[in-house]
Design an enzyme around this catalytic site. Sequence first.
Site, mmCIF file in Angstrom:
data_model
loop_
_atom_site.group_PDB
_atom_site.id
_atom_site.type_symbol
_atom_site.label_atom_id
_atom_site.label_comp_id
_atom_site.label_asym_id
_atom_site.label_seq_id
_atom_site.Cartn_x
_atom_site.Cartn_y
_atom_site.Cartn_z
ATOM 1 N N PRO A 21 3.996 -3.188 -7.065
ATOM 2 C CA PRO A 21 4.219 -4.732 -5.731
ATOM 3 C C PRO A 21 4.675 -4.488 -5.265
ATOM 4 O O PRO A 21 6.072 -4.713 -5.118
ATOM 5 C CB PRO A 21 4.056 -5.752 -6.612
ATOM 6 C CG PRO A 21 4.976 -5.463 -7.855
ATOM 7 C CD PRO A 21 4.742 -3.828 -8.232
ATOM 8 N N GLU A 22 4.974 -3.741 -3.925
ATOM 9 C CA GLU A 22 5.732 -4.651 -2.642
ATOM 10 C C GLU A 22 4.812 -5.509 -2.143
ATOM 11 O O GLU A 22 3.950 -5.949 -2.363
ATOM 12 C CB GLU A 22 5.615 -2.759 -1.539
ATOM 13 C CG GLU A 22 6.791 -1.631 -2.635
ATOM 14 C CD GLU A 22 7.556 -1.051 -1.052
ATOM 15 O OE1 GLU A 22 7.934 -1.038 -0.731
ATOM 16 O OE2 GLU A 22 7.523 -0.012 -1.644
#
Length: 276
Positions: free
Chosen positions: A2-3
């Site tokens: 995740p960004e």
Amino acid sequence: MPELPEVEVVRMGITPLVQSQVVQRVLVRQRQLRWPVSRELERVLTGQVITHISRRSKYLILHCDPGVVLIHLGMSGVLSWLPHDTPVRAHDHLDIQFAHGLLRLNDPRRFGAVLWIPGQRQDPASLSRHPLLAKLGPEPFSDDFTALAMWTATRGRRVAIKQALLGGELVVGVGNIYASEALFQAGIDPRRAVGRISRARYEKLAEAIRRVLSNAIEHGGSTLRDFRASDGQSGYFQIAHQVYDRAGLSCLVCSTPIRHIVQGQRSTYFCPNCQR
DNA sequence: AAGGTAACCTGACTGC
DNA sequence: TGCAGTCAGGTTACCT
């Protein structure tokens, strides 16, 4: 996984499946994540309607009447919508079950977090004062994320711009991959001190950050219609990076070999010719 | 106050 | 094959 774009894609994907639905059961298999999962979670969440799902930085926030569930995916977390009979795999730490399926968190490295935060009924703004959220900088797509704000916040400071972007004070949601990509698009050397970047160049950087993130959301979004069947993985490495993980390969603009350096224990990639 | 770094944890990959 | 070493998308806590 995740960004910010990946978290946003998950939020958009699960919202139509979960919003207004009643939590039928909560099953925690592993409480030892980044912080222990509260022993209250099962009791307080069961029977509640999820009113909506929001996002702040890389936190996913499930809202219900007595409080919110804050979910962070860490480095390796994946949140998937799955049929009830899906076999449990290694690192499936937590299920939130609904009538038509379940949300399942899988996170091998366990840097992720699932936190129950009670309250906010009388004072919805109190959530933003939670210690994990209180010091976060502006959302990249909000009006208070501006070149002027970045410029003002950085006068006299010497930290390298790449590390400052990851720090979450100038802007949230930019992770290690998109920090390198945005700096390349803005033509800024990742080692440059934040206090030595002009307002004009912060304009370019703000634009580059918004462009890089929205492009990534669009790519992840292309998998949205399959979200129900997918394992929750999306976007990320399907997007062709211009510098990230391209050490020694030619710059796509000027053919100079892309350089790899380490800043604050994280890999940075840049073009020493295009970025100054 | 700002800046650096150790720590949390598992899995994939590389080289001997 | 096996084993040791390195690296990975994040962030807090602690030190100087």
